[in-house]
Write an enzyme that holds these catalytic residues in place. Structure first.
Site, PDB file in Angstrom:
ATOM      1  N   SER A 111      12.470   5.946  11.602  1.00 51.61           N
ATOM      2  CA  SER A 111      12.268   7.712  10.972  1.00 51.61           C
ATOM      3  C   SER A 111      10.753   8.552  10.993  1.00 51.61           C
ATOM      4  O   SER A 111      11.192   9.487  10.084  1.00 51.61           O
ATOM      5  CB  SER A 111      11.259   6.591   9.888  1.00 51.61           C
ATOM      6  OG  SER A 111      10.706   6.040   8.997  1.00 51.61           O
ATOM      7  N   SER A 153      10.422   2.879  14.376  1.00 54.33           N
ATOM      8  CA  SER A 153      10.296   3.810  13.134  1.00 54.33           C
ATOM      9  C   SER A 153       9.895   4.946  14.532  1.00 54.33           C
ATOM     10  O   SER A 153       9.881   5.529  14.495  1.00 54.33           O
ATOM     11  CB  SER A 153      10.153   3.593  12.011  1.00 54.33           C
ATOM     12  OG  SER A 153      11.014   3.185  11.318  1.00 54.33           O
ATOM     13  N   LYS A 172       3.530  12.480  10.098  1.00 53.93           N
ATOM     14  CA  LYS A 172       4.238  11.841   9.635  1.00 53.93           C
ATOM     15  C   LYS A 172       4.174  11.873   8.102  1.00 53.93           C
ATOM     16  O   LYS A 172       3.024  11.632   7.331  1.00 53.93           O
ATOM     17  CB  LYS A 172       4.354  10.183   9.839  1.00 53.93           C
ATOM     18  CG  LYS A 172       5.948   9.651   9.420  1.00 53.93           C
ATOM     19  CD  LYS A 172       6.127   8.319  10.338  1.00 53.93           C
ATOM     20  CE  LYS A 172       7.399   7.945   9.657  1.00 53.93           C
ATOM     21  NZ  LYS A 172       7.654   7.319  10.208  1.00 53.93           N
TER      22      LYS A 172
END
Length: 468
Positions: free
Chosen positions: A155, A179, A80
């Site tokens: 996210s 997330s 990520k």
């Protein structure tokens, strides 16, 4: 409706990370062929999904040619784009500055890659991870592979979309308000938010007044998640936490499970309420002791306190942007959600000390709850997965009201530090995955994994490649 996936008859097949690692060790497939297949899959689906933030394909090819170590040696993955990878930029889901390549790997990056996977690059997220949907006005949205009209959640949006679409079997994610768990729910994945301190964090996150952020992974199978925590623990172990150990099957203990379908703010949607109660009935059939509870162990001021703390984190990014990201930082390019959170914190800064104090004390309340129950079952989110556009950060107040209603269940565990896992036990009437969230007492990841193995066996998840 457009369903997008990359599963096919190549070196990856439909193997999970454990299966792929076993195949590589046995010599049935080569690291080079596996990495090349993952690159081809990325290029095939990314135009439709928008999950790629930075590609490092050539680096991955070079890495695959070397005999790596670690249980997951040669398994393709993504990281990520809010933690550092040496030689790659870290943009944090924003285009408000010109990125510089990181000098070194972040602390979790080092641990993750030490377990053996080969990163193909970095995945997209909402700006700074503040929204539960990545819908950047200029970078574009991250779309759900089950139906590209819908959000992939956030996210950890790109990671969730790519794992669900079969690009890679496992990807890095992190969680400061849901997330890991929200993309797991939206994309039909397993998403475990570990206990605070279970895995390492970069230094700036360790200094926060309330440590809400944790690292982890998104996977398609329980055994992949369990194997990752086993392998990570062999490299880095927090002596203050009970070990996760090698969890490979359901546990024998029958658990006391509380079921809640109402957050402090509101009851979840009628459909999610019924799906949650259906999961509760499955638990009863498996012999667990299940009890309906009116509300979670949360005081009524919790949503306001968490939102204010969220605003503080946004203000730290906005006010220190030039120092953190360089002179090219331009706050006028930040999205309205980030700027709105900054304004909210600025206007209510006088309330922040007491809000932080209450957040820090919340663990006492949940500790009392887990003295009575082993596990808390809730829906992961309070409503069905929204379409792209519903959470686009244009008008701050509108999108914040929608966000706080949708993610009503996940922030609690970030504040208390307790582990929680989202499992894709249901589907909504429109065919989208729906996650059920199971929370346990601090340090009890092993208990959650044992329960997850049992539920996966009793009610196998839907597979995106079935029914094309």
């Amino acid at each position: 409706m457009q369903r997008v996936h990359a599963f096919g008859d190549d070196a990856l097949g439909d193997l999970d990370a454990v299966g792929l690692a076993d195949a590589i060790r046995a010599g049935w497939v080569s690291r080079a062929d596996v990495i090349e297949a993952a690159i081809v899959r990325t290029e095939a689906v990314n135009p439709a999904l928008g999950g790629l933030a930075y590609e490092a394909f050539q680096w991955a090819r070079q890495t695959a040619s070397k005999a790596g170590s670690g249980f997951f040696s040669g398994v393709p993955t993504f990281i990520k784009d809010n933690i550092d990878v040496a030689g790659q930029p870290t943009m944090r889901g924003s285009d408000a500055w010109v990125p510089r390549n990181a000098f070194d790997d972040g602390e979790f990056t080092r641990l993750y890659l030490a377990t053996g996977p080969v990163s193909l690059g970095k995945t997209q997220l909402s700006e700074f991870g503040f929204s539960a949907s990545a819908e950047h006005m200029r970078l574009g949205p991250v779309r759900n592979p089950w139906d590209t009209d819908y959000t992939a959640g956030a996210s950890s949006s790109g990671s969730g979309a790519f794992v669900a679409a079969g690009v890679v079997p496992m990807a890095h994610a992190n969680d400061g308000g849901g997330s890991i768990r929200i993309p797991a729910s939206c994309n039909g994945l397993v998403g475990l938010k570990p206990s605070r301190g279970r895995l390492p964090l970069d230094s700036e996150l360790r200094r926060l007044p309330v440590g809400i952020v944790v690292n982890g992974v998104l996977t398609r199978s329980v055994r992949d998640t369990a194997a990752f925590y086993r392998e990570a623990e062999r490299i880095w172990h927090n002596p203050k936490l009970p070990p996760v150990g090698d969890v490979t099957q359901p546990g024998r203990q029958r658990l006391r499970i509380a079921v809640v379908t109402r957050s402090v703010q509101r009851e979840c949607s009628p459909e999610l309420r019924e799906l949650t109660l259906k999961s509760a009935r499955l638990l009863e059939e498996l012999g667990h002791r299940v009890e309906r509870v009116a509300e979670p162990p949360v005081p009524p001021n919790f949503p306001d306190d968490f939102l204010l703390y969220w605003g503080l984190l946004a203000a730290m990014q906005v006010r220190t942007g030039r120092l953190a990201f360089g002179n090219t930082f331009d706050r006028t390019k930040l999205d309205s959600l980030t700027l709105g959170l900054d304004r909210h914190a600025s206007r209510n800064m006088h309330r922040l000390p007491k809000a932080i104090m209450r957040l820090r004390r919340l663990r006492r309340r949940t500790a009392d709850f887990f003295a009575t129950y082993d596990v808390l079952l809730t829906p992961t989110v309070a409503d069905e997965t929204p379409r792209i556009g519903y959470l686009t950060p244009t008008d701050y107040q509108q999108v914040m009201d929608r966000l706080m209603g949708w993610v009503a269940f996940t922030p609690l565990q970030n504040v208390t530090g307790e582990p929680a896992i989202s499992l894709p036990l249901a589907q909504s009437a429109d065919g989208m995955p729906v996650g059920m969230m199971f929370t346990a007492d601090f340090g009890q990841e092993a208990q959650l994994l044992e329960l997850a193995f049992e539920l996966e066996e009793a009610r196998p998840w839907a597979r995106i490649q079935i029914g094309d």
